[in-house]
Design a protein around this motif. Sequence first.
Motif, mmCIF file in Angstrom:
data_model
loop_
_atom_site.group_PDB
_atom_site.id
_atom_site.type_symbol
_atom_site.label_atom_id
_atom_site.label_comp_id
_atom_site.label_asym_id
_atom_site.label_seq_id
_atom_site.Cartn_x
_atom_site.Cartn_y
_atom_site.Cartn_z
ATOM 1 N N GLU A 1 0.911 -1.161 0.094
ATOM 2 C CA GLU A 1 0.200 0.063 -0.091
ATOM 3 C C GLU A 1 0.802 1.239 -0.089
ATOM 4 O O GLU A 1 0.448 2.257 -0.583
ATOM 5 N N SER A 2 1.876 1.217 0.764
ATOM 6 C CA SER A 2 2.837 2.347 0.849
ATOM 7 C C SER A 2 3.584 2.599 -0.481
ATOM 8 O O SER A 2 3.701 3.778 -0.891
ATOM 9 N N ALA A 3 3.888 1.562 -1.250
ATOM 10 C CA ALA A 3 4.353 1.940 -2.553
ATOM 11 C C ALA A 3 3.468 2.425 -3.608
ATOM 12 O O ALA A 3 3.773 3.236 -4.230
ATOM 13 N N LEU A 4 2.301 1.966 -3.229
ATOM 14 C CA LEU A 4 1.135 2.677 -4.218
ATOM 15 C C LEU A 4 1.150 3.776 -3.919
ATOM 16 O O LEU A 4 0.965 4.929 -4.658
ATOM 17 N N VAL A 5 0.987 4.336 -2.460
ATOM 18 C CA VAL A 5 0.756 5.701 -2.333
ATOM 19 C C VAL A 5 1.777 6.547 -2.566
ATOM 20 O O VAL A 5 1.718 7.795 -2.822
ATOM 21 N N SER A 6 2.958 6.093 -2.741
ATOM 22 C CA SER A 6 4.251 6.673 -3.338
ATOM 23 C C SER A 6 3.934 7.283 -4.692
ATOM 24 O O SER A 6 4.790 7.878 -5.103
ATOM 25 N N HIS A 7 3.304 6.691 -5.393
ATOM 26 C CA HIS A 7 3.246 6.935 -6.840
ATOM 27 C C HIS A 7 2.266 8.171 -6.767
ATOM 28 O O HIS A 7 1.073 8.506 -6.340
ATOM 29 N N PRO A 8 2.435 9.165 -7.577
ATOM 30 C CA PRO A 8 1.824 10.629 -7.493
ATOM 31 C C PRO A 8 0.532 10.560 -7.863
ATOM 32 O O PRO A 8 -0.194 11.479 -7.566
ATOM 33 N N LYS A 9 0.091 9.624 -8.795
ATOM 34 C CA LYS A 9 -1.322 9.602 -9.053
ATOM 35 C C LYS A 9 -2.343 8.938 -7.846
ATOM 36 O O LYS A 9 -3.400 9.038 -8.015
ATOM 37 N N LEU B 1 -7.550 7.272 -6.922
ATOM 38 C CA LEU B 1 -6.597 8.267 -7.569
ATOM 39 C C LEU B 1 -6.937 9.461 -6.864
ATOM 40 O O LEU B 1 -7.931 9.887 -6.389
ATOM 41 N N ARG B 2 -5.662 10.385 -7.188
ATOM 42 C CA ARG B 2 -5.591 11.636 -6.441
ATOM 43 C C ARG B 2 -6.623 12.498 -7.420
ATOM 44 O O ARG B 2 -6.938 12.402 -8.348
ATOM 45 N N GLY B 3 -7.260 13.560 -6.598
ATOM 46 C CA GLY B 3 -8.210 14.370 -7.075
ATOM 47 C C GLY B 3 -8.137 14.865 -8.465
ATOM 48 O O GLY B 3 -9.346 14.480 -9.092
ATOM 49 N N SER B 4 -7.116 15.220 -9.249
ATOM 50 C CA SER B 4 -7.188 15.616 -10.614
ATOM 51 C C SER B 4 -6.839 14.632 -11.794
ATOM 52 O O SER B 4 -6.717 14.931 -12.843
ATOM 53 N N VAL B 5 -6.490 13.495 -11.226
ATOM 54 C CA VAL B 5 -6.116 12.261 -11.863
ATOM 55 C C VAL B 5 -7.297 11.587 -12.758
ATOM 56 O O VAL B 5 -8.165 11.277 -12.086
ATOM 57 N N GLU B 6 -7.240 11.472 -14.033
ATOM 58 C CA GLU B 6 -8.319 10.826 -14.851
ATOM 59 C C GLU B 6 -7.795 9.120 -14.639
ATOM 60 O O GLU B 6 -6.860 8.833 -14.750
#
Length: 658
Positions: A544-552, A576-581
């Motif tokens: 999970e931490s590896a995934l969260v370290s991705h900027p999207k 995904l982060r707010g602005s990511v499609e």
Amino acid sequence: MAPETPGSESRETQETLSNLLNETRRFAPPAELAASANVTAEAYEEAARDRLAFWDKQADRLTWSKRWDTTLEWNAPFAKWFVGGELNVAYNCVDRHVEAGHGDKVAYHWEGEPEGDSRTITYADLQREVAKTANALQELGVGKGDRVAVYLPMIPELPITMLACARIGAIHSVVFGGFSATALSGRIKDADAKVVVTADGGYRRGAPSALKPTVDEAVKECPGIEHVVVVRRTGQEVAQTDKDIWWHDLVERQPETHEAQPHDAEHPLYILYTSGTTGRPKGILHTTGGYLTQTAYTHYSVFDLKPETDVYWCTADIGWVTGHSYIVYGPLANGATSVIYEGTPDTPHRGRFWEVVQKYGVTILYTAPTAIRTFMKWGDDIPAKFDMSSLRVLGSVGEPINPEAYVWYREHIGGNRTPVVDTWWQTETGAIMISPLPGVTSAKPGAAMRPLPGITADVVDDQGNSVGNGGGGYLAIRDPWPSMLRTIWGDDQRYIDTYWSRFEGMYFAGDGAKRDDDGDIWLLGRVDDVMLVSGHNISTTEVESALVSHPKVAEAAVVGATDPVTGQAIVSFVILRGSVEESDDIAAELRNHVARTLGPIAKPRQILVVPELPKTRSGKIMRRLLRDVAENRSIGDVTTLADSTVMNLISEKLPSAK
Ligand code: ATP
Ligand code: MG
């Protein structure tokens, strides 16, 4: 960073996978804080020399009516601390501060959810309100040892009721105000409570939300309830039953003084049901002297509390143990000034928390990773609008904090000045057990670091042997500690089976952990959640931490699903982060990112982009429900889920991911 080639895969699989994450960032304590810190490195040595003498000294923070004869009586696994001692918890939390001349000091800045609705409660106010409420409960026939269920929103009457119970020796059982009638009646019956204290309703997301109908429904199933005391908070219409009495009718006419009787150090203080992340909640029993000693000491040491100048805010709900120990008992025992906020972080806008920090000049903030990840998702620009220069220590609790969330918290909330203390503990432990000390520890993002002075936590293998540096295994506690649970209410056998049967003579916490090469402890999630891929244990937390370290990616939950080839395969659910499609290649991008960060064996089989994750009402991810989804089973018990519609949203996403 292992390249993704078959050759490196076979090398990777030889390694112990609890050591995948390679985090090298370090944050030393700020010099100024270290120079005036409440606790220095000496405390570890002092406690190591004589653990019981160390706890004797901490117990002297409290005012005892009768001093104890024996520090610890250990009839494994049943502990008695400060045997023979007597004290009153409410006296320690309230009256003694007034007697010491601090009556005008603010105990709570209470901030209601509706803007402009706030109350300032001094220690003298608290003394008067607790006395009246104690008198009121006694008028209703509540006596020492009786159980009182408390089902209230985050209003001042909640800590007041808890303290009134403690004062008269009644045992409170606080049930989080978001629980259903079934959950409430189950807890009332389990504890055999005779009174419920509740309110007409509370405010949630800008609107009054009723509580009383839930209580009425629950009480129908609970013939043992004699009275229902109702606080008028929202003014909404409530049906009356013959057991009801309004708080203002009952409490307001009571005398403003109440003489506190001392109680035995081992007298039960409260029952609290665990949050139910893994299964049927357990009624955890805490007692008086040891509990107050350790909550007071840890609140003083872990947050470096300076009661004269600090404004402390713990954002948890008082319905969870974090609120019991670090909104009510620890801070009040220390004479602190705290903030209590009634509402949610996005009402009426997403900057509300930071507005509260600015308004009261909060210096110490204690919150949960789930909240931090939400703030990350909402964007850096929101906290940037507020003046938060007062903050000097930040804390985290409830789940492992992903390193990326830790660094974000430190930077965007703490202005890169503040230490972040990642505090590991449980309802069962009563108080913080493993944590950095802000003036001592060079903290690593994502690590709870070291057991506090006086605590002997360890990471052990299957057989209960210490794994040593560089090893992974189970978190265990070797020696009894003052604020430990004494049993599961009414079920000593379940207490023995759950906590003391896995390893001989040790407390089994149920969490996986590793010790890094420096000997520091990292929590790896629950043992029930650990995945076994091609014969190797992989922690959900690290993936999970590896995934969260991705900027999207804003949030991620990972589970192991049965797989014909690898035994279990990693299935990931990401927000995904707010602005990511969402795009077609996002899954491949994230799978490769995990493989690059942790090694090919940790590469998820599947990535599902979802709008929400299933969480308990305390904000923790419920992986067992995601496992049901990943293995195409019908979904299990969702009663402790905050929002049961989330599972439908997730199930709908499934076909597209296959
Ligand atoms: P249940 O026991 O009913 O399944 P629960 O374990 O979620 O519910 P709590 O007592 O509120 O109930 O939570 C304690 C657990 O939370 C710990 O065992 C651990 O898994 C997790 N936890 C708390 N703080 C931390 C932390 N700082 N780092 C990692 N995990 C943490
Ligand atoms: Mg638990």
